[in-house]
Design a protein around this motif. Structure first.
Motif, PDB file in Angstrom:
ATOM      1  N   LEU A  58      -5.864   6.717 -17.810  1.00  0.00           N
ATOM      2  CA  LEU A  58      -6.453   5.242 -17.190  1.00  0.00           C
ATOM      3  C   LEU A  58      -6.252   4.749 -16.541  1.00  0.00           C
ATOM      4  CD1 LEU A  58      -5.944   3.839 -21.182  1.00  0.00           C
ATOM      5  CD2 LEU A  58      -7.872   5.255 -20.195  1.00  0.00           C
ATOM      6  N   VAL A  59      -6.862   3.792 -15.153  1.00  0.00           N
ATOM      7  CA  VAL A  59      -7.532   3.101 -14.239  1.00  0.00           C
ATOM      8  C   VAL A  59      -7.779   1.816 -13.531  1.00  0.00           C
ATOM      9  CG1 VAL A  59      -7.855   3.578 -11.957  1.00  0.00           C
ATOM     10  CG2 VAL A  59      -7.226   5.587 -13.133  1.00  0.00           C
ATOM     11  N   THR A  60      -7.061   0.914 -13.502  1.00  0.00           N
ATOM     12  CA  THR A  60      -7.948  -0.185 -13.521  1.00  0.00           C
ATOM     13  C   THR A  60      -8.564  -0.259 -12.000  1.00  0.00           C
ATOM     14  OG1 THR A  60      -5.461  -0.764 -12.217  1.00  0.00           O
ATOM     15  CG2 THR A  60      -5.629  -1.252 -15.212  1.00  0.00           C
ATOM     16  N   HIS A  61      -8.146  -0.047 -11.558  1.00  0.00           N
ATOM     17  CA  HIS A  61      -9.024  -0.597  -9.902  1.00  0.00           C
ATOM     18  C   HIS A  61      -8.467   1.104  -8.842  1.00  0.00           C
ATOM     19  CE1 HIS A  61      -5.121  -2.153  -9.063  1.00  0.00           C
ATOM     20  NE2 HIS A  61      -5.354  -2.405  -7.759  1.00  0.00           N
ATOM     21  N   GLY A  62      -8.912   1.307  -7.949  1.00  0.00           N
ATOM     22  CA  GLY A  62      -9.004   2.311  -6.413  1.00  0.00           C
ATOM     23  C   GLY A  62      -7.695   1.674  -5.730  1.00  0.00           C
ATOM     24  N   HIS A  63      -6.900   1.146  -6.051  1.00  0.00           N
ATOM     25  CA  HIS A  63      -5.882   1.079  -4.750  1.00  0.00           C
ATOM     26  C   HIS A  63      -5.424   2.276  -5.145  1.00  0.00           C
ATOM     27  CE1 HIS A  63      -7.157  -3.309  -3.532  1.00  0.00           C
ATOM     28  NE2 HIS A  63      -8.159  -2.131  -3.229  1.00  0.00           N
ATOM     29  N   LEU A  64      -4.410   2.738  -3.762  1.00  0.00           N
ATOM     30  CA  LEU A  64      -3.626   3.558  -3.572  1.00  0.00           C
ATOM     31  C   LEU A  64      -2.604   3.379  -4.621  1.00  0.00           C
ATOM     32  CD1 LEU A  64      -2.663   6.656  -1.778  1.00  0.00           C
ATOM     33  CD2 LEU A  64      -1.641   4.447  -0.462  1.00  0.00           C
ATOM     34  N   ASP A  65      -2.081   2.398  -4.585  1.00  0.00           N
ATOM     35  CA  ASP A  65      -0.724   2.428  -5.292  1.00  0.00           C
ATOM     36  C   ASP A  65      -1.178   2.414  -6.814  1.00  0.00           C
ATOM     37  OD1 ASP A  65      -1.737  -0.099  -4.764  1.00  0.00           O
ATOM     38  OD2 ASP A  65      -0.200  -1.371  -5.101  1.00  0.00           O
ATOM     39  N   HIS A  66      -1.715   2.272  -6.984  1.00  0.00           N
ATOM     40  CA  HIS A  66      -2.397   2.803  -8.849  1.00  0.00           C
ATOM     41  C   HIS A  66      -3.081   3.804  -8.740  1.00  0.00           C
ATOM     42  CE1 HIS A  66      -2.170  -1.996  -9.762  1.00  0.00           C
ATOM     43  NE2 HIS A  66      -2.066  -1.826  -8.033  1.00  0.00           N
TER      44      HIS A  66
END
Length: 217
Positions: A58-66
């Motif tokens: 599952l992914v909250t948003h597209g920033h690298l550290d996530h």
């Protein structure tokens, strides 16, 4: 909620100490990683230690550290990816470049198996999470909320005593404040949230004390 089958282990990863969350249904031992940003072997060791069978990412948003190792884990393990909202597609496209820029290990682009929208539901085992679209930090940021457990995984929307940055491309401060006040705080003061970085808090505590978005601002 006491007795809820939802189990959680928060695992800070990357030099940014991003909170990746291993969540699983204790009744089925099926689980997911929320925001697998880095250190894949450490994440898989936690999965094995807990005896969890991963069924999705599952992914909250597209920033690298996530999302740094989301593509790698999906490919290695044959897992579907759910999230974020499609408005963050441009961030995922920039992932290899971002990894080079910030000195991260190489990171691969991916296309989610399912883009998420406000009002969608995702399941982990037999546990359902509500999807709340909360633009501002990024345009496609989503929050995963589990109402029975009174628990929300908010990524970089809200932190203990702070809020997400909005100075990145397509960030929007007014949208972020609106997301927090109109889509998160109404869920209830008793909601505990896991932020993308730092310690857990509650919406009630942030309403009382947060200098950026509290009731006194």
């Amino acid at each position: 909620m006491t007795g809820s089958p939802l189990q959680v282990e928060v695992i800070p990863v990357t030099p940014f100490q991003q909170n990746c969350s291993l969540v699983w249904d204790a009744d089925t031992q099926r689980g997911a990683l929320i925001d697998a940003g880095g250190e894949p072997q450490r994440l898989l060791d936690a999965v094995q230690r807990r005896g969890v069978k991963l069924e999705k990412l599952l992914v909250t948003h597209g920033h690298l550290d996530h999302i740094g190792v989301v593509g790698e884990l999906a490919q290695r393990l044959g897992l579907p990816i759910e999230g974020p909202h499609e408005d963050d597609a441009f961030w995922i496209e920039l992932l290899p470049e971002a990894a080079r820029l910030y000195g991260f290990p190489p990171a691969q682009r991916f296309t989610p198996s399912r883009w998420l929208r406000h009002g969608d539901r995702v399941s982990v085992g037999n546990i359902a999470f509500e999807v709340i679209h909360c633009p501002g930090h990024t345009p496609g940021h989503v929050v995963f909320y589990q109402p029975e457990r009174r628990l929300a995984f908010v990524g970089d929307v809200l932190f203990q005593g702070s809020i997400g940055r909005t100075d990145f491309p397509r960030g929007n401060h007014a949208d972020l404040i609106r997301s927090i006040r109109e889509r998160l705080f109404p869920l209830g003061d008793d909601i505990t949230f896991v932020p993308g970085h730092g310690p857990l808090s509650t919406f009630g505590e942030e309403r009382r004390t947060n200098p950026f978005v509290g009731d006194g601002v």
